[in-house]
Design a protein around this motif. Structure first.
Motif, PDB file in Angstrom:
ATOM      1  N   ARG A 174       0.801  -1.210   0.000  1.00 48.48           N
ATOM      2  CA  ARG A 174       0.000   0.000   0.000  1.00 48.48           C
ATOM      3  C   ARG A 174       0.843   1.273   0.000  1.00 48.48           C
ATOM      4  NH1 ARG A 174      -5.205  -0.670   0.265  1.00 48.48           N
ATOM      5  NH2 ARG A 174      -5.808  -2.707   1.008  1.00 48.48           N
ATOM      6  N   ARG A 229      -6.020   2.168  -5.377  1.00 51.45           N
ATOM      7  CA  ARG A 229      -5.321   1.645  -4.213  1.00 51.45           C
ATOM      8  C   ARG A 229      -3.859   2.012  -4.185  1.00 51.45           C
ATOM      9  NH1 ARG A 229      -6.535  -4.642  -2.968  1.00 51.45           N
ATOM     10  NH2 ARG A 229      -8.756  -4.447  -3.297  1.00 51.45           N
ATOM     11  N   ALA A 250      -3.781   9.847  -2.931  1.00 48.33           N
ATOM     12  CA  ALA A 250      -2.772   9.951  -1.881  1.00 48.33           C
ATOM     13  C   ALA A 250      -2.816  11.319  -1.220  1.00 48.33           C
ATOM     14  CB  ALA A 250      -1.386   9.695  -2.473  1.00 48.33           C
ATOM     15  N   ASN A 282      -5.866  11.515   0.918  1.00 50.96           N
ATOM     16  CA  ASN A 282      -5.658  10.696   2.112  1.00 50.96           C
ATOM     17  C   ASN A 282      -4.814  11.432   3.133  1.00 50.96           C
ATOM     18  OD1 ASN A 282      -7.120   8.501   1.341  1.00 50.96           O
ATOM     19  ND2 ASN A 282      -5.377   7.360   0.532  1.00 50.96           N
ATOM     20  N   TYR A 306      -5.770   4.962   4.732  1.00 47.95           N
ATOM     21  CA  TYR A 306      -6.143   4.542   3.391  1.00 47.95           C
ATOM     22  C   TYR A 306      -7.642   4.478   3.151  1.00 47.95           C
ATOM     23  CZ  TYR A 306      -1.267   3.163   3.380  1.00 47.95           C
ATOM     24  OH  TYR A 306       0.087   3.173   3.467  1.00 47.95           O
TER      25      TYR A 306
END
Lengths: 199, 289
Positions: B125, B192, B199, B202, B244
């Motif tokens: 990840r 993902r 990103a 997140n 995530y």
């Protein structure tokens, strides 16, 4: 994968990466698409930072009521998705809608008179009037700044660079079309080559 | 399979559809009716005088051009505040790629009859952060923002606009097909592991107020939530509170014992890193991270 094989492959990959700018330059992927009669919309920042500043949101394309502005596709390299105006096809009619809509300041908020998309240049070897074959004053008639940006000297068109906004309406209207698609009056995007003043 | 009438899934599909319709109707209204109220798509969207700029695209533009532009900063404010409060809900509730992924999921379910796809290709990840870093790094080397012209969410809008305005499709649209195709190997493969925008959101949402929380006393360790998560997270092991999670609510929907629920947190407790909770280790995690 054996170690030697891995090293070989990673070495090859490294060579590829270092050669990338070379390839990119040779294929014109970093070359600006702004050339004769290929113009940025009004108020555009110099080409030096255009690709960096524009976020390719396409809002200028959507808002343009004349469909003058188009988007470049991936063949334009790093300029993919940036707006462009093909002056001889659909010129800019200076409605100034796109400069108000640009969210990143790539098109600066300027007025009609301040617009400098380029400068019209008369090709005296092709222009009917300059050649002396017929008297044509189409470019003068269609110019939104006739009298200041374009004047007639013994009926021959002369461009005044200080006032020409480079909208391309004259190019669009010009009856002369050469084999390469250019007209007797073309827009040269001379201002797009300006350098940025870092403060 | 059953979708409960007032489930998050149904609501999310509604929001996704409306968000997609927005970028579909914008160009249509512009082209056919000369109504320029809505312009752009999810790189920058203008609804009248309300402007939105995607945070990553705006950041790239600032980093590469080294110039600040106030309208862009203000336009970035709303998405950033949304991400600060709700996490990366843009990805799961608005992004057109999510919309297509849901459609694809629905079709796949109709064809194969299986409710969830097994993730076949699993990567680390942490790739997500490297994708973001690499993307910013290469953008600054190249002097052109990379993500803005290959970002799948932006490309969807660009393809729609190109189709309506110029009756053609741009070549770079194959990226969308690639991204969606990878969904058949691993659910939300691109989202993902590779999406720099995800990103960024997140990271912004690392102290988000809304998280999926778990009532450990009610959990019956059925493992349904772990299988339902489109990102392959394990809510049973507390990963829904990790960086995530994109708050889509699939696990909340699927939970039969009401152990999972959305929670509005008062304090600004930092969201946990993706460390599985040891307490519930018996609920078999679907994949390793």
């Amino acid at each position: 994968m054996k170690r030697r094989e891995f090293l070989k492959k990673s070495g090859a990959a490294l060579c590829m990466i270092t050669a990338m700018p070379e390839i990119a330059f040779s294929k014109g992927l970093l070359k600006s698409p702004v050339t004769t009669n290929r113009l940025r919309p009004p108020g555009a920042v110099p080409e030096e930072i255009f690709a960096g500043k524009c976020i390719r949101c396409g809002r200028c394309v959507e808002v343009c009521p004349y469909r003058s502005i188009r988007l470049l596709d991936i063949r334009a390299g790093i300029f993919t998705g940036t707006p462009i105006i093909a002056a001889e096809e659909v010129p800019c009619y200076l409605c100034m809608k796109c400069v108000l809509i640009c969210p990143t300041g790539t098109l600066r908020r300027i007025s009609q008179e301040q617009t400098r998309m380029g400068m019209a240049v008369v090709n005296r070897h092709r222009c009917y009037t300059w050649e002396g074959s017929i008297i044509c004053r189409t470019c003068f008639d269609v110019c939104p700044y006739k009298g200041s940006a374009i004047i007639l000297d013994e009926l021959r068109p002369i461009i005044k660079g200080d006032h020409c906004v480079g909208c391309g309406i004259c190019t669009h209207a010009c009856p002369v079309t050469a084999e390469d698609g250019s007209k007797a009056i073309n827009i040269e995007p001379i201002y797009s080559r300006e350098t940025v003043q870092w403060k | 399979m059953e979708i409960r009438p007032r489930s998050f899934h149904a609501r999310r599909l509604w929001v996704l559809s409306i968000a997609f319709l927005l970028i579909l109707l914008g160009p249509l209204a512009n082209y056919y009716f000369q109504i320029d109220l809505i312009q752009g798509w999810y790189q920058s969207l203008g609804i009248g005088n309300f402007w939105f700029v995607s945070p990553l695209e705006g950041l790239e533009s600032i980093l590469v051009a080294k110039q600040l532009y106030l309208p862009a900063l203000i336009a970035m404010l709303a998405p950033v505040v949304l991400a600060l409060l709700l996490g990366s809900v843009f990805c799961s509730w608005i992004c057109p790629i999510s919309f297509f992924s849901e459609l694809l999921d629905w079709t796949r379910r109709k064809i194969s009859g299986r409710r969830w796809l097994k993730d076949r290709l699993l990567l680390s990840r942490r790739l997500l952060w490297y994708a973001l870093l690499g993307e910013l790094f290469f953008s600054m080397i190249l002097g052109a923002p990379l993500f803005v012209f290959v970002s799948p969410p932006g490309l969807v809008g660009r393809e729609i606009m190109t189709l309506i305005f110029f009756h053609t499709l741009a070549l770079e649209g194959v990226i969308i097909l690639l991204v969606l195709g990878m969904n058949l190997v691993t659910r939300r493969f691109y989202c993902r592991y590779f999406c720099p925008l995800g990103a960024t959101l997140n990271l912004i949402g690392s102290r988000r107020r809304v998280t999926v929380s778990m009532d450990h006393d009610r959990c019956i360790a059925c493992g349904l939530c772990d299988r339902s998560c489109p990102l392959g997270l394990s809510p049973a092991n507390g990963m829904a509170e990790s960086l995530y999670c994109w708050n889509c609510g699939e696990c909340v929907d699927v939970c039969q014992s009401d152990a999972l629920f959305f929670q509005w947190r008062q304090g600004s407790k930092k969201v946990q890193k993706g460390k599985p909770n040891q307490r519930l280790k018996q609920t078999a995690a679907p994949d390793e991270h």
